[in-house]
Motif scaffolding. Structure first.
Motif, PDB file in Angstrom:
ATOM      1  N   THR A 197      37.648  60.506  21.804  1.00 41.85           N
ATOM      2  CA  THR A 197      39.070  60.187  21.688  1.00 41.85           C
ATOM      3  C   THR A 197      39.725  60.189  23.061  1.00 41.85           C
ATOM      4  OG1 THR A 197      39.535  62.537  21.313  1.00 41.85           O
ATOM      5  CG2 THR A 197      39.355  61.138  19.363  1.00 41.85           C
ATOM      6  N   VAL A 198      40.894  59.559  23.120  1.00 40.65           N
ATOM      7  CA  VAL A 198      41.812  59.673  24.254  1.00 40.65           C
ATOM      8  C   VAL A 198      43.156  60.069  23.667  1.00 40.65           C
ATOM      9  CG1 VAL A 198      43.028  58.464  26.096  1.00 40.65           C
ATOM     10  CG2 VAL A 198      40.603  57.989  25.699  1.00 40.65           C
ATOM     11  N   SER A 199      43.744  61.127  24.214  1.00 42.40           N
ATOM     12  CA  SER A 199      45.042  61.602  23.726  1.00 42.40           C
ATOM     13  C   SER A 199      46.127  61.300  24.755  1.00 42.40           C
ATOM     14  CB  SER A 199      44.994  63.109  23.448  1.00 42.40           C
ATOM     15  OG  SER A 199      44.046  63.406  22.439  1.00 42.40           O
ATOM     16  N   VAL A 200      47.264  60.853  24.254  1.00 42.13           N
ATOM     17  CA  VAL A 200      48.401  60.523  25.106  1.00 42.13           C
ATOM     18  C   VAL A 200      49.637  61.166  24.495  1.00 42.13           C
ATOM     19  CG1 VAL A 200      49.816  58.687  26.110  1.00 42.13           C
ATOM     20  CG2 VAL A 200      47.353  58.323  25.782  1.00 42.13           C
ATOM     21  N   GLU A 201      50.221  62.128  25.201  1.00 42.86           N
ATOM     22  CA  GLU A 201      51.425  62.833  24.742  1.00 42.86           C
ATOM     23  C   GLU A 201      51.253  63.340  23.310  1.00 42.86           C
ATOM     24  OE1 GLU A 201      54.645  60.108  25.348  1.00 42.86           O
ATOM     25  OE2 GLU A 201      54.696  60.475  27.513  1.00 42.86           O
ATOM     26  N   GLY A 202      50.089  63.911  23.039  1.00 45.29           N
ATOM     27  CA  GLY A 202      49.827  64.519  21.744  1.00 45.29           C
ATOM     28  C   GLY A 202      49.358  63.563  20.668  1.00 45.29           C
ATOM     29  N   ARG A 203      49.275  62.284  20.963  1.00 44.79           N
ATOM     30  CA  ARG A 203      48.774  61.299  19.992  1.00 44.79           C
ATOM     31  C   ARG A 203      47.294  61.058  20.267  1.00 44.79           C
ATOM     32  NH1 ARG A 203      48.501  55.456  19.774  1.00 44.79           N
ATOM     33  NH2 ARG A 203      49.373  55.385  21.889  1.00 44.79           N
ATOM     34  N   HIS A 204      46.462  61.255  19.232  1.00 44.55           N
ATOM     35  CA  HIS A 204      45.016  61.155  19.383  1.00 44.55           C
ATOM     36  C   HIS A 204      44.542  59.764  18.962  1.00 44.55           C
ATOM     37  CE1 HIS A 204      45.494  65.373  19.952  1.00 44.55           C
ATOM     38  NE2 HIS A 204      45.824  65.587  18.688  1.00 44.55           N
ATOM     39  N   ILE A 205      43.836  59.091  19.849  1.00 39.89           N
ATOM     40  CA  ILE A 205      43.398  57.714  19.630  1.00 39.89           C
ATOM     41  C   ILE A 205      41.877  57.710  19.530  1.00 39.89           C
ATOM     42  CG2 ILE A 205      43.381  55.371  20.555  1.00 39.89           C
ATOM     43  CD1 ILE A 205      45.853  56.260  22.271  1.00 39.89           C
ATOM     44  N   GLU A 206      41.353  57.245  18.407  1.00 39.32           N
ATOM     45  CA  GLU A 206      39.904  57.168  18.248  1.00 39.32           C
ATOM     46  C   GLU A 206      39.348  56.030  19.094  1.00 39.32           C
ATOM     47  OE1 GLU A 206      36.376  56.002  15.081  1.00 39.32           O
ATOM     48  OE2 GLU A 206      38.473  55.674  14.550  1.00 39.32           O
ATOM     49  N   VAL A 207      38.358  56.344  19.899  1.00 36.61           N
ATOM     50  CA  VAL A 207      37.628  55.324  20.646  1.00 36.61           C
ATOM     51  C   VAL A 207      36.382  54.915  19.874  1.00 36.61           C
ATOM     52  CG1 VAL A 207      36.374  54.825  22.776  1.00 36.61           C
ATOM     53  CG2 VAL A 207      38.514  56.126  22.863  1.00 36.61           C
ATOM     54  N   GLU A 223      46.642  48.565  29.401  1.00 31.70           N
ATOM     55  CA  GLU A 223      45.274  48.210  29.014  1.00 31.70           C
ATOM     56  C   GLU A 223      44.841  49.000  27.790  1.00 31.70           C
ATOM     57  OE1 GLU A 223      40.690  48.593  30.762  1.00 31.70           O
ATOM     58  OE2 GLU A 223      42.395  48.988  32.076  1.00 31.70           O
ATOM     59  N   LEU A 224      45.160  50.285  27.768  1.00 33.03           N
ATOM     60  CA  LEU A 224      44.826  51.101  26.600  1.00 33.03           C
ATOM     61  C   LEU A 224      45.569  50.611  25.368  1.00 33.03           C
ATOM     62  CD1 LEU A 224      43.458  53.614  25.340  1.00 33.03           C
ATOM     63  CD2 LEU A 224      45.462  54.930  26.067  1.00 33.03           C
ATOM     64  N   SER A 225      46.833  50.285  25.508  1.00 33.22           N
ATOM     65  CA  SER A 225      47.637  49.818  24.368  1.00 33.22           C
ATOM     66  C   SER A 225      47.105  48.506  23.804  1.00 33.22           C
ATOM     67  CB  SER A 225      49.103  49.650  24.794  1.00 33.22           C
ATOM     68  OG  SER A 225      49.651  50.876  25.222  1.00 33.22           O
ATOM     69  N   LEU A 260      39.811  56.139  29.231  1.00 29.29           N
ATOM     70  CA  LEU A 260      40.491  57.281  29.827  1.00 29.29           C
ATOM     71  C   LEU A 260      41.121  56.879  31.163  1.00 29.29           C
ATOM     72  CD1 LEU A 260      41.294  60.237  30.037  1.00 29.29           C
ATOM     73  CD2 LEU A 260      39.011  60.724  30.967  1.00 29.29           C
ATOM     74  N   ALA A 261      40.365  56.134  31.968  1.00 31.04           N
ATOM     75  CA  ALA A 261      40.915  55.652  33.235  1.00 31.04           C
ATOM     76  C   ALA A 261      42.129  54.759  32.996  1.00 31.04           C
ATOM     77  CB  ALA A 261      39.839  54.891  34.012  1.00 31.04           C
ATOM     78  N   ALA A 262      42.072  53.935  31.945  1.00 28.69           N
ATOM     79  CA  ALA A 262      43.211  53.079  31.619  1.00 28.69           C
ATOM     80  C   ALA A 262      44.430  53.909  31.224  1.00 28.69           C
ATOM     81  CB  ALA A 262      42.831  52.121  30.496  1.00 28.69           C
ATOM     82  N   ALA A 263      44.219  54.964  30.438  1.00 28.06           N
ATOM     83  CA  ALA A 263      45.339  55.819  30.031  1.00 28.06           C
ATOM     84  C   ALA A 263      46.031  56.424  31.240  1.00 28.06           C
ATOM     85  CB  ALA A 263      44.837  56.921  29.102  1.00 28.06           C
ATOM     86  N   ILE A 264      45.261  56.670  32.306  1.00 30.03           N
ATOM     87  CA  ILE A 264      45.806  57.279  33.514  1.00 30.03           C
ATOM     88  C   ILE A 264      46.424  56.242  34.443  1.00 30.03           C
ATOM     89  CG2 ILE A 264      45.159  58.515  35.624  1.00 30.03           C
ATOM     90  CD1 ILE A 264      42.930  59.873  33.931  1.00 30.03           C
TER      91      ILE A 264
END
Length: 413
Positions: A206-216, A317-319, A308-312
């Motif tokens: 997963t990648v989490s963004v501001e508490g939202r968990h996204i399944e990869v 790109e992640l969206s 993960l790199a995209a989230a940062i």
């Protein structure tokens, strides 16, 4: 405009691949070490030339955080398991996005994990910590369980993991843990004795963004066991994200990740789907190890490290990514198994595997001249292979060929 600056704590293993993904997205990366020494297991995976600066090791996190602030660092991320606690501590001190530092021990200790999950009303393995082998035997006897798992409380890679069905086996397994250091070179002062959970085992990235968990992605393990009860990884295949049991697993896991204080960054979570429901057995607040991200990018469009790199560095790109990953055709990750202890003679076997019709990539971990024991965990596997084809039958044929080759001395002499 100056480049985004990111600090990676312990950029080893898959962390090295994360650094390359960050560089590809225009980031500038600094390195921080969580300890004064580097475990031999990680030495070949560290690439200092990839970093704008290596800040080294400093036992004072406040001093390190101040240096990161001075250099304009905007994100701090763990490269591998050893960097998890320090990365979140530095993020907190520097006022940057991170996970709940108060819950950091539960993200490293499998025993504390279980305590936190139960406090949140979630299922967790019955477990205890022991400091002697006799304690392990007594707890097994009093637990009423048919089987337990004995392992270090905070290691990785199936290090010294044993499945035990008698008090004597539990005693022997605990003694083996307490007599050694873990994968990261830290002495095992305690051993974890944990309920052995029956059912298929999965890992979820997963990648989490501001508490939202996204399944990869979600993969199912297939494992074997040594005569001593050590789990040996056989192969892994992607699970159907739309299957009802996988949706239930995810619903449980999102609550578990939140309970463990994971708000930002990657997680690699191992979950057993038992008759009573999904149960988390290992929370990894970082990328999973032992993978080739470029294979995922080739076959499914993205990789865990890349996202993960995209989230940062590039949230758009992640969206825009279509998640969870959709594989163009069946794929299987095969862990190689050595049955004949000896010295690795050469890598000709790697060429043989690459010639298989369904082979996508072969990763050789064992090197010529290495002493390679019989495979008993991930650390003693010669490497791994990705297979992919239009049909599972073609993959199965090549998988059986690999196992046949391994039935005679292949890796050692």
């Amino acid at each position: 405009m100056s480049a985004l600056r990111v600090a990676v704590v312990d950029g080893y293993s898959t962390g090295a691949q994360l650094v390359k993904e960050l560089l590809d997205r225009g980031a500038e990366v600094l390195h921080v070490r969580s300890g004064p020494t580097l475990a031999p297991y990680y030495v070949p995976t560290f690439h200092p030339a990839d970093y704008a600066e290596d800040l080294g090791y400093d036992p004072d996190p406040e001093a390190v955080a101040a240096r990161l602030t001075e250099r304009g660092v905007r994100h701090v991320v763990a490269g591998t398991e050893t960097g998890v606690v320090l990365a979140d501590r530095l993020a907190q001190l520097a006022g940057l996005p991170g996970n709940d530092v108060g819950l950091a021990p539960a993200r490293r200790s499998k025993f504390r994990m279980a305590e936190v999950l139960r406090a949140a009303g979630l299922d967790a393995p019955l477990s205890t910590l022991v400091t002697t082998a006799d304690e392990a035997a007594r707890w097994f006897t009093g637990s009423g369980l048919d089987a337990v798992v004995v392992k270090p409380v905070d290691s990785a890679g199936s290090d010294h993991v044993r499945i035990c069905r008698t008090a004597a086996e539990a005693r022997q397994a605990a003694a083996a843990v307490l007599d050694t250091a873990n994968l990261f070179g830290h002495r095992n002062d305690t051993a974890l004795v944990q309920e052995f959970l029956q059912g298929p085992e999965y890992y979820v990235n997963t990648v989490s963004v501001e508490g939202r968990h996204i399944e990869v992605e979600t993969w199912r393990y297939t494992k074997d066991r040594t005569p001593e009860g050590a789990p040996v990884f056989d192969f892994e295949e992607p699970a159907d994200p739309g299957a009802p049991e996988i949706r239930d697993l995810h619903a449980y896991l999102w609550r578990a990740l939140t309970a463990l204080g994971i708000r930002t960054g990657a997680a690699h979570s191992e979950v057993v789907l038992t008759a009573r429901g999904p149960v988390l057995i290992d929370p990894g607040a970082r990328l999973g190890g032992g993978v080739l991200p470029w294979v995922s990018a080739k076959l499914a469009g993205h990789s865990h490290a890349g996202l993960l790199a995209a989230a940062i560095a590039n949230p758009a790109e992640l969206s825009a990514a279509r998640l969870p990953l959709r594989w163009e055709q069946p794929v299987r990750y095969v862990s190689l198994i050595n049955h004949f202890p000896g010295t690795v003679r050469d890598l000709q076997w790697s060429s043989r595997f690459n010639d298989l019709p369904t082979a996508v990539a072969v990763a050789a971990v064992a090197r010529p001249g290495d002493e390679l024991p019989r495979t008993r965990d991930l650390l003693t596997s010669p490497g791994f292979v990705y297979l992919s084809a239009a049909t599972r039958e073609r993959i199965e044929t090549d998988y059986r060929t690999i196992r046949t080759w391994e039935s005679s001395p292949l890796y050692t002499s």
